[in-house]
Design a protein around this motif. Structure first.
Motif, PDB file in Angstrom:
ATOM      1  N   ALA A 272      14.453  -2.803   6.721  1.00 45.80           N
ATOM      2  CA  ALA A 272      15.198  -3.988   7.143  1.00 45.80           C
ATOM      3  C   ALA A 272      14.496  -5.279   6.724  1.00 45.80           C
ATOM      4  CB  ALA A 272      15.403  -3.969   8.655  1.00 45.80           C
ATOM      5  N   ALA A 273      13.146  -5.254   6.738  1.00 44.98           N
ATOM      6  CA  ALA A 273      12.381  -6.471   6.445  1.00 44.98           C
ATOM      7  C   ALA A 273      12.235  -6.733   4.945  1.00 44.98           C
ATOM      8  CB  ALA A 273      10.996  -6.375   7.087  1.00 44.98           C
ATOM      9  N   GLY A 274      12.824  -5.869   4.103  1.00 49.61           N
ATOM     10  CA  GLY A 274      12.791  -6.079   2.660  1.00 49.61           C
ATOM     11  C   GLY A 274      11.456  -5.754   2.017  1.00 49.61           C
ATOM     12  N   SER A 275      10.743  -4.789   2.590  1.00 49.22           N
ATOM     13  CA  SER A 275       9.427  -4.415   2.050  1.00 49.22           C
ATOM     14  C   SER A 275       9.565  -3.725   0.700  1.00 49.22           C
ATOM     15  CB  SER A 275       8.719  -3.474   3.026  1.00 49.22           C
ATOM     16  OG  SER A 275       8.569  -4.080   4.280  1.00 49.22           O
ATOM     17  N   LYS A 276       8.473  -3.833  -0.083  1.00 52.25           N
ATOM     18  CA  LYS A 276       8.406  -3.147  -1.377  1.00 52.25           C
ATOM     19  C   LYS A 276       7.209  -2.194  -1.362  1.00 52.25           C
ATOM     20  CE  LYS A 276      10.221  -7.205  -3.781  1.00 52.25           C
ATOM     21  NZ  LYS A 276       9.893  -8.323  -4.673  1.00 52.25           N
ATOM     22  N   PHE A 277       7.392  -1.023  -1.958  1.00 45.16           N
ATOM     23  CA  PHE A 277       6.323  -0.027  -2.043  1.00 45.16           C
ATOM     24  C   PHE A 277       5.802   0.010  -3.487  1.00 45.16           C
ATOM     25  CE2 PHE A 277       8.552   2.613   1.505  1.00 45.16           C
ATOM     26  CZ  PHE A 277       8.139   1.673   2.442  1.00 45.16           C
ATOM     27  N   GLY A 284      -2.393   5.691 -14.173  1.00 46.11           N
ATOM     28  CA  GLY A 284      -2.671   4.321 -13.740  1.00 46.11           C
ATOM     29  C   GLY A 284      -1.496   3.379 -13.860  1.00 46.11           C
ATOM     30  N   ASN A 285      -0.323   3.892 -14.243  1.00 46.06           N
ATOM     31  CA  ASN A 285       0.871   3.040 -14.332  1.00 46.06           C
ATOM     32  C   ASN A 285       1.406   2.757 -12.932  1.00 46.06           C
ATOM     33  OD1 ASN A 285       0.895   3.193 -17.219  1.00 46.06           O
ATOM     34  ND2 ASN A 285       1.710   5.271 -17.010  1.00 46.06           N
ATOM     35  N   ILE A 286       1.727   1.489 -12.670  1.00 47.62           N
ATOM     36  CA  ILE A 286       2.213   1.086 -11.338  1.00 47.62           C
ATOM     37  C   ILE A 286       3.672   0.659 -11.427  1.00 47.62           C
ATOM     38  CG2 ILE A 286       1.948  -0.597  -9.470  1.00 47.62           C
ATOM     39  CD1 ILE A 286      -1.037  -0.681 -10.083  1.00 47.62           C
ATOM     40  N   ARG A 287       4.481   1.147 -10.523  1.00 53.00           N
ATOM     41  CA  ARG A 287       5.876   0.697 -10.411  1.00 53.00           C
ATOM     42  C   ARG A 287       6.143   0.279  -8.968  1.00 53.00           C
ATOM     43  NH1 ARG A 287       9.625   4.608  -8.314  1.00 53.00           N
ATOM     44  NH2 ARG A 287       8.654   6.653  -7.987  1.00 53.00           N
ATOM     45  N   THR A 288       7.168  -0.522  -8.782  1.00 55.05           N
ATOM     46  CA  THR A 288       7.525  -1.019  -7.444  1.00 55.05           C
ATOM     47  C   THR A 288       8.951  -0.606  -7.114  1.00 55.05           C
ATOM     48  OG1 THR A 288       6.059  -2.931  -7.733  1.00 55.05           O
ATOM     49  CG2 THR A 288       7.718  -3.076  -5.999  1.00 55.05           C
ATOM     50  N   THR A 289       9.143  -0.149  -5.879  1.00 57.02           N
ATOM     51  CA  THR A 289      10.493   0.198  -5.423  1.00 57.02           C
ATOM     52  C   THR A 289      10.743  -0.427  -4.054  1.00 57.02           C
ATOM     53  OG1 THR A 289      12.023   2.035  -4.978  1.00 57.02           O
ATOM     54  CG2 THR A 289       9.740   2.376  -4.337  1.00 57.02           C
ATOM     55  N   MET A 290      11.977  -0.782  -3.795  1.00 61.14           N
ATOM     56  CA  MET A 290      12.323  -1.305  -2.475  1.00 61.14           C
ATOM     57  C   MET A 290      12.243  -0.179  -1.441  1.00 61.14           C
ATOM     58  SD  MET A 290      12.901  -4.509  -2.932  1.00 61.14           S
ATOM     59  CE  MET A 290      13.583  -4.928  -1.321  1.00 61.14           C
ATOM     60  N   ALA A 291      11.802  -0.519  -0.242  1.00 55.28           N
ATOM     61  CA  ALA A 291      11.708   0.480   0.827  1.00 55.28           C
ATOM     62  C   ALA A 291      13.066   1.152   1.062  1.00 55.28           C
ATOM     63  CB  ALA A 291      11.212  -0.170   2.116  1.00 55.28           C
ATOM     64  N   LYS A 292      14.147   0.397   0.904  1.00 48.08           N
ATOM     65  CA  LYS A 292      15.496   0.939   1.138  1.00 48.08           C
ATOM     66  C   LYS A 292      15.850   2.065   0.166  1.00 48.08           C
ATOM     67  CE  LYS A 292      18.419  -2.234   3.639  1.00 48.08           C
ATOM     68  NZ  LYS A 292      19.665  -2.976   3.666  1.00 48.08           N
TER      69      LYS A 292
END
Length: 396
Positions: A272-277, A284-292
């Protein structure tokens, strides 16, 4: 168990604890015979008291003028004992006032007034080393101290189970008879234990303990402007009822997320708070995804066998953006939720009315995963914030 919990509280507090702190420290202890009330009443003698209760005799007097002690509930003369240096200063003597805190946790023990055991300094000074142990039936247990070592182990053993507090994996192995051949303890990896306050939000390492997270949330709420910390206040309230203190001292943020329980108390709030993981793979490759988007099915998350959860980013809330938590359980303390929720609404003024510009409502306990109430969210956006809106939302 009760005595050790209370002893730990007194040793770690620099001042006498409040009654609320006493109750909180005992929340993880179970009693099946004596009952909780007499145990808590007995421990209340260690709590700081309101000195005014002992001066204001009118509220606690018997017909004969005898004073009723707030500490014991029995007739007592403690309220009448005042030593006058002059009229402006009064020394109050209370029942049980001979308690002197022996709690200050210096390593050298210099401030202890009684012969209390101190934590062995040689253990505090001891340097951590990587460990590699073998167990029964080919079980392997590793304790790496660097993120690269964790990634190397994950590359070599894709099915390895990462462990921090062992509060979930321990139950699975002991009670559910699930066998994991390779366990990797990541509790001491610095890159997974970062807690960084940034201009746009809070970066939280996946191995950060819930107790540490709670302390940082409280500090952030005290230090930053109120509109920025609405989500932090919601997390503080939810973590309070998350589990007993003993569990929160060892359980990690990332462990709770990746377990992906459909009744997780925190996952609806992250969503709900719009967090990103932030997720890192073995190369060592980094990606970001929305918690939703992270929770795919029952205890199934968006992590490949070559990936681990690196950190969580919680953005600050905007002015007129509000985040709220909810949990309903059979018991208030130390119990799993029947249903829980995280909700966030962002309001904008339009022609003298407040309208819903953005909204997120996520429930736990109603589906195999924490679930967004997408139809309700769609209904709310663009409408005026009033009682009529509430009734319409309830119908949807």
């Amino acid at each position: 168990g009760f005595i050790m919990s209370m002893y730990a509280l007194l040793r770690s507090c620099q001042t006498p604890p409040s009654e609320e702190q006493v109750e909180e420290s005992l929340a993880g202890n179970l009693c099946r015979c004596t009952g909780y009330r007499p145990i808590i009443d007995a421990f209340r003698v260690f709590a700081k008291t309101d000195d005014a209760l002992y001066i204001n005799c009118s509220s606690g007097s018997l017909p004969g003028g005898e004073f009723v002690c707030p500490a014991t509930g029995k007739p007592c003369s403690c309220g009448s004992k005042a030593v006058n240096g002059d009229d402006t200063t009064k020394k109050i003597e209370t029942c049980g006032n001979n308690y002197k805190p022996v709690s200050y946790s210096e390593v050298d023990g210099s401030s202890y007034s009684e012969k209390e055991l101190i934590f062995p300094p040689e253990l505090l000074l001891r340097k951590l080393t990587p460990l590699n142990l073998s167990g029964f039936g080919g079980l392997k247990w590793y304790r790496p101290l660097r993120l690269q070592h964790v990634l190397d182990l994950k590359s070599r053993y894709p099915d390895a189970k990462l462990v921090v507090g062992n509060t979930e994996v321990g139950i699975e192995m002991k009670l559910k008879r699930i066998q994991y051949q390779v366990l990797v303890s990541v509790a001491h990896v610095p890159e997974l234990n970062t807690l960084s306050v940034k201009d746009d939000g809070l970066e939280i390492g996946a191995a950060v303990k819930l107790t540490e997270l709670l302390h940082v949330f409280k500090k952030v709420v005290a230090d930053r402007a109120s509109p920025e910390t609405s989500s932090c206040r919601a997390f503080i309230e939810q973590i309070k009822w998350f589990a007993g203190k003993q569990i929160k001292n060892v359980a990690s943020v990332g462990g709770n997320i990746c377990t992906a329980s459909p009744i997780s108390d925190l996952n609806p709030l992250w969503m709900a708070a719009g967090s990103k993981f932030r997720i890192i793979d073995c190369k060592g490759n980094i990606r970001t995804t929305m918690a939703k988007d992270f929770f795919l099915g029952y205890r199934k998350v968006d992590l490949a066998s070559s990936e681990i959860l690196l950190s969580i980013f919680l953005p600050w809330t905007r002015p007129f953006e509000y985040v709220k938590e909810f949990k309903q359980a059979h018991r208030r303390e130390d119990d799993i939720a029947i249903v829980n929720a995280g909700m966030c609404v962002f309001l904008e003024e339009n022609g003298g009315r407040w309208e819903v510009a953005d909204v997120s409502i996520v429930y736990g306990g109603v589906a195999p995963v924490s679930l967004s109430a997408s139809k309700t969210e769609g209904f709310l956006i663009g409408k005026s914030w009033d009682d009529e809106l509430l009734q319409g939302a309830l119908r949807v």
